[in-house]
Design a protein around this motif. Structure first.
Motif, short mmCIF file in Angstrom:
data_model
loop_
_atom_site.label_atom_id
_atom_site.label_comp_id
_atom_site.label_asym_id
_atom_site.label_seq_id
_atom_site.Cartn_x
_atom_site.Cartn_y
_atom_site.Cartn_z
N LYS A 60 10.52 5.13 -0.98
CA LYS A 60 10.04 6.26 -0.08
C LYS A 60 8.99 5.48 0.86
N ALA A 61 8.45 4.16 0.36
CA ALA A 61 7.65 3.47 1.39
C ALA A 61 8.49 3.05 2.44
N ALA A 62 9.90 2.51 1.98
CA ALA A 62 10.92 2.18 3.29
C ALA A 62 10.81 3.07 4.19
N GLU A 63 11.30 4.44 3.79
CA GLU A 63 11.26 5.54 4.92
C GLU A 63 10.04 5.76 5.60
N GLU A 98 0.85 -1.00 0.05
CA GLU A 98 -0.08 -0.02 0.06
C GLU A 98 0.86 1.39 -0.02
N ALA A 99 1.92 1.09 0.80
CA ALA A 99 2.70 2.46 0.90
C ALA A 99 3.54 2.66 -0.36
N HIS A 110 -3.56 -1.90 -9.40
CA HIS A 110 -4.59 -0.87 -8.94
C HIS A 110 -5.86 -1.54 -8.18
N ASP A 111 -6.20 -2.46 -8.89
CA ASP A 111 -7.21 -3.26 -8.21
C ASP A 111 -7.10 -3.51 -6.78
N LEU A 112 -5.81 -4.17 -6.40
CA LEU A 112 -5.59 -4.49 -5.08
C LEU A 112 -5.20 -3.42 -4.13
N LEU A 113 -5.01 -2.28 -4.65
CA LEU A 113 -4.57 -1.02 -3.83
C LEU A 113 -5.84 -0.69 -3.25
#
Length: 289
Positions: free
Chosen positions: A25-28, A15-16, A67-70
Motif C-alpha cells: 500500500k505504501a508503494a501504491e 512513514e507510509a 513506533h518511536d521513529l514513526l
C-alpha cells in the motif's frame, strides 16, 4: 546535530508503510514499486542498526523502535510540508512586502488599511514589522517606511515628513493633581529631556515613572490613562480624534523624520506606486506635519 542524515525518501517510505501497515500500500501511495519501498526501509534499518518492522509473510508490524521513529518522522514531514507551503508567499504575483515599525503599523497604518484594500484589492500586501531597520539588500522587501531609516545601496530614499511631538494624556487624568500624575518616558526624541530643552515648559513631568522602548506602547499607555507622555503627532492622530488623548500644552517640538526606502527592483512596479500614492494621499488628508 547529526553529521549524516538518512535519505528523505527512505523516511517517506517508512512513514507510509508504518501508517498503512503494508509495503504494498505504501508503494501504491508513493507511486513506487514494492521492492523500492522494501529497499528504502532496509537501508533505513541499516543506517539505524536496528529493525523497524516485524515481517511475517506479506504482513508487517512495527517494532518498539519503529513506533518511536514513526511519531518523530510524521512530525518532521508535517513541519517540512508546512514550511514548503509557506514559501509560496514569496512568489505571489501581486505581492507587495512593506516593512515598517510596530508602532506605525498599529497606530497609523492599521486603522487605514481597510481603505487601501478597498481601493487596491488586487494587491496582496504583506506587512512586515521589525524593531530595527532592515537591510534592503539581503531581505525580500519592496519598501520600508520608518522613522529610523537612512539611505541604503540599491534603494531610492525619500523623506516624507518631519514629525512633531507634544505632551498629552487621557482626558480623565486631567482630574488628577498634576504632581500625582505618573510620567511615561520614551526613547530618542520621546524622552522628556528633549521636551525640556526645546520647549522649556513644565507640564508636571518627573524624572521617574514608567519607561517604554516602543513608542507604540508608550502611546497605548497614555491612551489607557497610565500617565502623561510625549507623543508623536503622526501616530496619535487616531487616538486624539477618538477622544483618548488631551494635549497638555499648545507647544510642540521637533520629532523624528519619517522616510521610505524603495528597492530598485520594485521602484517601477505598479503595486509599489499604488501604495506610495495612497500613503501620500492619506498624509495630505490628515494634514500631517
Amino acid at each position: 546535530m547529526l553529521k549524516h542524515w538518512p535519505p528523505l525518501n527512505a523516511l517517506r517510505g517508512f512513514e507510509a508503510a508504518a501508517r498503512l501497515g503494508s509495503f504494498h500500500k505504501a508503494a501504491e501511495e508513493l507511486h513506487l514499486t514494492q521492492s523500492a519501498i522494501s529497499q528504502q526501509i532496509r537501508s533505513l534499518e541499516g543506517y539505524l542498526e536496528q529493525p523497524l518492522f516485524y515481517r511475517s509473510g506479506r504482513s508487517v508490524s512495527l517494532t518498539d523502535a519503529g513506533h518511536d521513529l514513526l511519531s518523530t518522522t510524521q512530525s518532521l514531514l508535517q513541519q517540512l510540508a508546512v514550511g514548503i507551503r509557506r514559501l509560496e508567499q514569496y512568489s505571489k504575483p501581486n505581492q507587495l512586502v512593506v516593512n515598517t515599525t510596530p508602532a506605525f503599523a498599529r497606530h497609523w497604518l492599521l486603522p487605514r488599511l481597510g481603505d487601501f484594500h478597498r481601493r487596491h484589492p488586487e494587491i496582496d500586501l504583506w506587512l512586515f514589522t521589525t524593531d530595527e531597520a532592515p537591510d534592503m539588500v539581503s531581505q525580500t522587501i519592496d519598501l520600508a517606511l520608518r522613522d529610523d531609516i537612512a539611505a541604503q545601496a540599491e534603494c531610492s530614499f525619500q523623506l516624507l515628513l518631519h514629525d512633531r511631538l507634544y505632551p498629552a494624556c487621557h482626558p480623565a487624568l486631567l482630574e488628577t493633581p498634576t504632581a500625582e500624575r505618573t510620567t511615561l518616558h520614551g526613547e530618542r526624541e520621546m524622552d522628556w529631556s528633549h521636551w525640556e530643552v526645546e520647549a522649556g515648559v513644565d507640564v508636571g513631568q518627573q524624572g521617574h515613572g514608567l519607561n517604554f522602548s516602543d513608542p507604540g506602547l508608550l502611546l497605548d499607555a497614555a491612551c489607557g490613562g497610565l500617565g502623561i507622555a510625549l507623543v508623536s503627532q503622526l501616530l496619535a492622530q487616531q487616538a486624539r480624534a477618538s477622544g483618548l488623548l488631551q494635549p497638555l500644552a499648545e507647544q510642540s517640538v521637533r520629532g523624528p523624520n519619517w522616510a521610505w526606502l524603495i528597492h530598485r527592483d520594485s521602484e517601477s512596479s505598479s503595486l509599489t506606486r499604488s501604495f506610495c500614492d495612497w500613503v501620500k494621499q492619506q498624509l495630505t488628508a490628515d494634514g500631517s506635519p
